[in-house]
Write a protein that holds these residues in place. Structure first.
Motif, mmCIF file in Angstrom:
data_model
loop_
_atom_site.group_PDB
_atom_site.id
_atom_site.type_symbol
_atom_site.label_atom_id
_atom_site.label_comp_id
_atom_site.label_asym_id
_atom_site.label_seq_id
_atom_site.Cartn_x
_atom_site.Cartn_y
_atom_site.Cartn_z
ATOM 1 N N PRO A 74 0.803 -1.227 0.000
ATOM 2 C CA PRO A 74 0.000 0.000 0.000
ATOM 3 C C PRO A 74 0.834 1.275 0.000
ATOM 4 C CG PRO A 74 -0.037 -1.004 2.160
ATOM 5 C CD PRO A 74 0.662 -1.975 1.261
ATOM 6 N N THR A 75 2.127 1.185 0.302
ATOM 7 C CA THR A 75 2.977 2.379 0.323
ATOM 8 C C THR A 75 3.850 2.504 -0.925
ATOM 9 O OG1 THR A 75 4.732 1.194 1.516
ATOM 10 C CG2 THR A 75 3.049 2.295 2.833
ATOM 11 N N TYR A 76 3.717 1.572 -1.870
ATOM 12 C CA TYR A 76 4.549 1.623 -3.073
ATOM 13 C C TYR A 76 4.059 2.741 -3.990
ATOM 14 C CZ TYR A 76 6.665 0.286 -7.514
ATOM 15 O OH TYR A 76 7.355 0.293 -8.699
ATOM 16 N N VAL A 77 4.952 3.620 -4.387
ATOM 17 C CA VAL A 77 4.632 4.770 -5.234
ATOM 18 C C VAL A 77 5.005 4.437 -6.678
ATOM 19 C CG1 VAL A 77 5.113 7.195 -5.708
ATOM 20 C CG2 VAL A 77 4.951 6.388 -3.344
ATOM 21 N N ASP A 78 4.033 4.567 -7.578
ATOM 22 C CA ASP A 78 4.237 4.336 -9.013
ATOM 23 C C ASP A 78 3.625 5.525 -9.753
ATOM 24 O OD1 ASP A 78 4.707 3.403 -11.530
ATOM 25 O OD2 ASP A 78 3.363 1.671 -11.401
ATOM 26 N N ILE A 79 4.464 6.511 -10.044
ATOM 27 C CA ILE A 79 3.969 7.738 -10.664
ATOM 28 C C ILE A 79 3.334 7.466 -12.018
ATOM 29 C CG2 ILE A 79 4.650 10.022 -11.506
ATOM 30 C CD1 ILE A 79 4.644 9.788 -8.511
ATOM 31 N N ARG A 80 3.826 6.473 -12.728
ATOM 32 C CA ARG A 80 3.270 6.175 -14.052
ATOM 33 C C ARG A 80 1.845 5.624 -13.961
ATOM 34 N NH1 ARG A 80 7.853 2.202 -16.126
ATOM 35 N NH2 ARG A 80 7.417 1.467 -14.010
ATOM 36 N N ALA A 81 1.439 5.112 -12.805
ATOM 37 C CA ALA A 81 0.092 4.529 -12.646
ATOM 38 C C ALA A 81 -0.813 5.417 -11.800
ATOM 39 C CB ALA A 81 0.203 3.143 -12.024
ATOM 40 N N LEU A 88 -7.994 -4.554 -13.372
ATOM 41 C CA LEU A 88 -7.616 -5.810 -12.742
ATOM 42 C C LEU A 88 -6.386 -5.646 -11.859
ATOM 43 C CD1 LEU A 88 -8.173 -8.334 -15.688
ATOM 44 C CD2 LEU A 88 -9.640 -7.930 -13.692
ATOM 45 N N ALA A 89 -5.449 -4.809 -12.281
ATOM 46 C CA ALA A 89 -4.253 -4.586 -11.473
ATOM 47 C C ALA A 89 -4.557 -3.784 -10.225
ATOM 48 C CB ALA A 89 -3.186 -3.876 -12.308
ATOM 49 N N HIS A 90 -5.518 -2.875 -10.328
ATOM 50 C CA HIS A 90 -5.911 -2.039 -9.189
ATOM 51 C C HIS A 90 -7.441 -1.989 -9.144
ATOM 52 C CE1 HIS A 90 -1.724 -0.741 -8.907
ATOM 53 N NE2 HIS A 90 -1.763 -0.461 -10.193
ATOM 54 N N PRO A 91 -8.083 -2.921 -8.428
ATOM 55 C CA PRO A 91 -9.554 -3.003 -8.470
ATOM 56 C C PRO A 91 -10.260 -1.731 -8.028
ATOM 57 C CG PRO A 91 -8.613 -4.986 -7.510
ATOM 58 C CD PRO A 91 -7.491 -4.019 -7.654
ATOM 59 N N LEU A 92 -9.676 -0.970 -7.133
ATOM 60 C CA LEU A 92 -10.280 0.287 -6.682
ATOM 61 C C LEU A 92 -9.512 1.503 -7.168
ATOM 62 C CD1 LEU A 92 -11.298 -0.595 -2.995
ATOM 63 C CD2 LEU A 92 -12.647 -0.789 -5.098
ATOM 64 N N GLY A 93 -8.648 1.325 -8.139
ATOM 65 C CA GLY A 93 -7.903 2.442 -8.694
ATOM 66 C C GLY A 93 -6.665 2.781 -7.874
ATOM 67 N N THR A 94 -6.038 3.908 -8.234
ATOM 68 C CA THR A 94 -4.848 4.390 -7.541
ATOM 69 C C THR A 94 -5.053 5.847 -7.143
ATOM 70 O OG1 THR A 94 -3.829 5.026 -9.650
ATOM 71 C CG2 THR A 94 -3.333 2.822 -8.806
ATOM 72 N N ASP A 95 -4.199 6.332 -6.248
ATOM 73 C CA ASP A 95 -4.299 7.713 -5.816
ATOM 74 C C ASP A 95 -3.380 8.605 -6.642
ATOM 75 O OD1 ASP A 95 -1.807 7.026 -4.906
ATOM 76 O OD2 ASP A 95 -2.199 7.439 -2.797
ATOM 77 N N GLN A 96 -3.159 9.832 -6.178
ATOM 78 C CA GLN A 96 -2.377 10.789 -6.943
ATOM 79 C C GLN A 96 -0.905 10.436 -7.026
ATOM 80 O OE1 GLN A 96 -3.931 11.290 -4.147
ATOM 81 N NE2 GLN A 96 -2.659 12.396 -2.643
ATOM 82 N N LEU A 97 -0.447 9.476 -6.219
ATOM 83 C CA LEU A 97 0.945 9.027 -6.273
ATOM 84 C C LEU A 97 1.078 7.626 -6.852
ATOM 85 C CD1 LEU A 97 2.284 10.327 -2.829
ATOM 86 C CD2 LEU A 97 2.506 11.392 -5.083
ATOM 87 N N GLY A 98 0.003 7.069 -7.331
ATOM 88 C CA GLY A 98 0.042 5.739 -7.924
ATOM 89 C C GLY A 98 -0.023 4.602 -6.924
ATOM 90 N N ARG A 99 -0.414 4.878 -5.701
ATOM 91 C CA ARG A 99 -0.516 3.822 -4.695
ATOM 92 C C ARG A 99 -1.869 3.125 -4.795
ATOM 93 N NH1 ARG A 99 1.269 7.720 0.205
ATOM 94 N NH2 ARG A 99 -0.378 8.913 -0.843
ATOM 95 N N ASP A 100 -1.865 1.826 -4.591
ATOM 96 C CA ASP A 100 -3.071 1.012 -4.749
ATOM 97 C C ASP A 100 -4.079 1.342 -3.656
ATOM 98 O OD1 ASP A 100 -4.387 -1.411 -6.077
ATOM 99 O OD2 ASP A 100 -4.351 -2.017 -3.980
ATOM 100 N N MET A 101 -5.303 1.700 -4.049
ATOM 101 C CA MET A 101 -6.317 2.114 -3.083
ATOM 102 C C MET A 101 -6.867 0.940 -2.278
ATOM 103 S SD MET A 101 -6.695 5.325 -2.891
ATOM 104 C CE MET A 101 -8.212 5.295 -1.943
ATOM 105 N N LEU A 102 -6.991 -0.232 -2.897
ATOM 106 C CA LEU A 102 -7.493 -1.397 -2.168
ATOM 107 C C LEU A 102 -6.541 -1.764 -1.028
ATOM 108 C CD1 LEU A 102 -9.498 -3.689 -1.796
ATOM 109 C CD2 LEU A 102 -8.267 -4.985 -3.544
ATOM 110 N N GLY A 103 -5.245 -1.805 -1.342
ATOM 111 C CA GLY A 103 -4.273 -2.106 -0.295
ATOM 112 C C GLY A 103 -4.254 -1.051 0.797
#
Length: 322
Positions: A74-81, A88-103
């Motif tokens: 949940p703390t992994y930052v992926d600016i490209r995402a 499928l990779a992010h069922p609830l999407g990502t935030d402004q820094l690319g972190r997985d919202m579900l996690g």
């Protein structure tokens, strides 16, 4: 002459003798009914409490077992995402820094519920201790109740903000950022939330002191500590449990308020309140970032309140058995 014996009558009499002499069959013993069994049966009859219990267990499984299945950091930052929608990779999407919202929802739920349970335990311990001592010992009743009324008169939110501001840096440097803030928040919430439990327990103890079994135990010289542990505490356990369930919801809401104001955990340490705080600026463009943590917060608090109502009805002897 001897009268002949009627063999048919004798045989019938001998055959009927064992049946007439056999003891009656004892009725089957009634099943033993315990107090906690009666409480559980009464609790099950409260439909709202049962539905709330199932939902609360589901939320606990979501935040505890979910990270074992969904292993995205949940703390992994992926600016490209960043700012992605449902996939499928992010069922609830990502935030402004690319972190997985579900996690982040799972990790945030662990922290928020842990804060609620720990702060509730501290508050119930302090409140029960002060309530029992004030109700049982008449000399200490006045001073302890004046202290309780003093805490009730204090504005709790400004007091919490002051405590967090004063002790945030020292505790973070001593215990680390995450654990130091956790220790500070649960201690601050627990130290400012015990008053209602203390007043409830004191009222119960004052009523129990004049009961016959307490007077009988006192007449045979039972020491005060044994009186409290063996006779007082078991009889005030039900209001303590009800106050504990309601205290969990209060502690969760307080932690959310502190996190929403930016005075809770650090930004890289997700909680449900921190997720709401981070999503406020982009609420119009990405409303799901506010909806999901808001729904989980509302469900958790509502479930805990309904469970508390069910426990209160189940443990009240005036209602139990209706």
């Amino acid at each position: 002459m001897t009268e002949p014996v009627n063999r048919t009558t004798l045989t019938a009499g001998n055959a009927a003798t064992p049946a007439a002499a056999s003891p009656p069959v004892a009725p089957a013993p009634a099943p033993n009914r315990s107090q906690w069994g009666d409480v559980w049966r009464q609790f099950r009859s409260h439909r709202g409490a049962m539905v709330a219990l199932v939902l609360f267990v589901g939320i606990i499984l979501f935040v505890s077992v979910g990270p074992l299945i969904w292993r995205t950091d949940p703390t992994y930052v992926d600016i490209r995402a960043r700012n992605q929608g449902f996939s499928l990779a992010h069922p609830l999407g990502t935030d402004q820094l690319g972190r997985d919202m579900l996690g982040r929802l799972m990790a945030g739920g662990q922290v928020s519920i842990a804060v609620g349970l720990t702060a509730m335990a501290i508050a119930i311990f302090i409140g029960s201790l002060i309530g029992v001592v004030a109700g049982y010992f008449r000399r200490l009743d006045g001073p302890l109740m004046r202290v309780t009324e003093l805490f009730l008169a204090l504005p709790l939110l400004p007091l919490l903000l002051l405590m967090v501001t004063l002790f945030r840096e020292p505790l973070s440097q001593t215990f680390g950022a995450a654990f130091g803030i956790f220790l500070l928040i649960v201690s601050a919430i627990g130290a400012t939330s015990w008053m209602q439990a203390a007043r409830i327990v004191r009222g119960e103890v004052l009523g129990l002191k004049e009961r016959e079994f307490i007077l009988a135990a006192r007449s045979i010289g039972t020491p005060s500590h044994r009186m409290i542990l063996r006779h007082i505490l078991p009889n005030v356990l039900s209001p303590i449990m009800v106050a504990a369930t309601l205290g969990i919801a209060t502690a969760i809401i307080t932690e959310l308020a502190l996190s929403f104001l930016g005075l809770g955990f650090p930004p890289d340490f997700p909680t449900w309140g921190r997720l709401l705080y981070d999503a406020v600026d982009q609420m119009v463009l990405y409303p799901s970032r506010v909806v999901f943590p808001g729904v989980l917060i509302s469900l958790t608090v509502l479930c805990v309140n309904y469970i508390g109502d069910g426990l209160r009805d189940a443990m009240d002897p005036r209602i139990r058995g209706r």
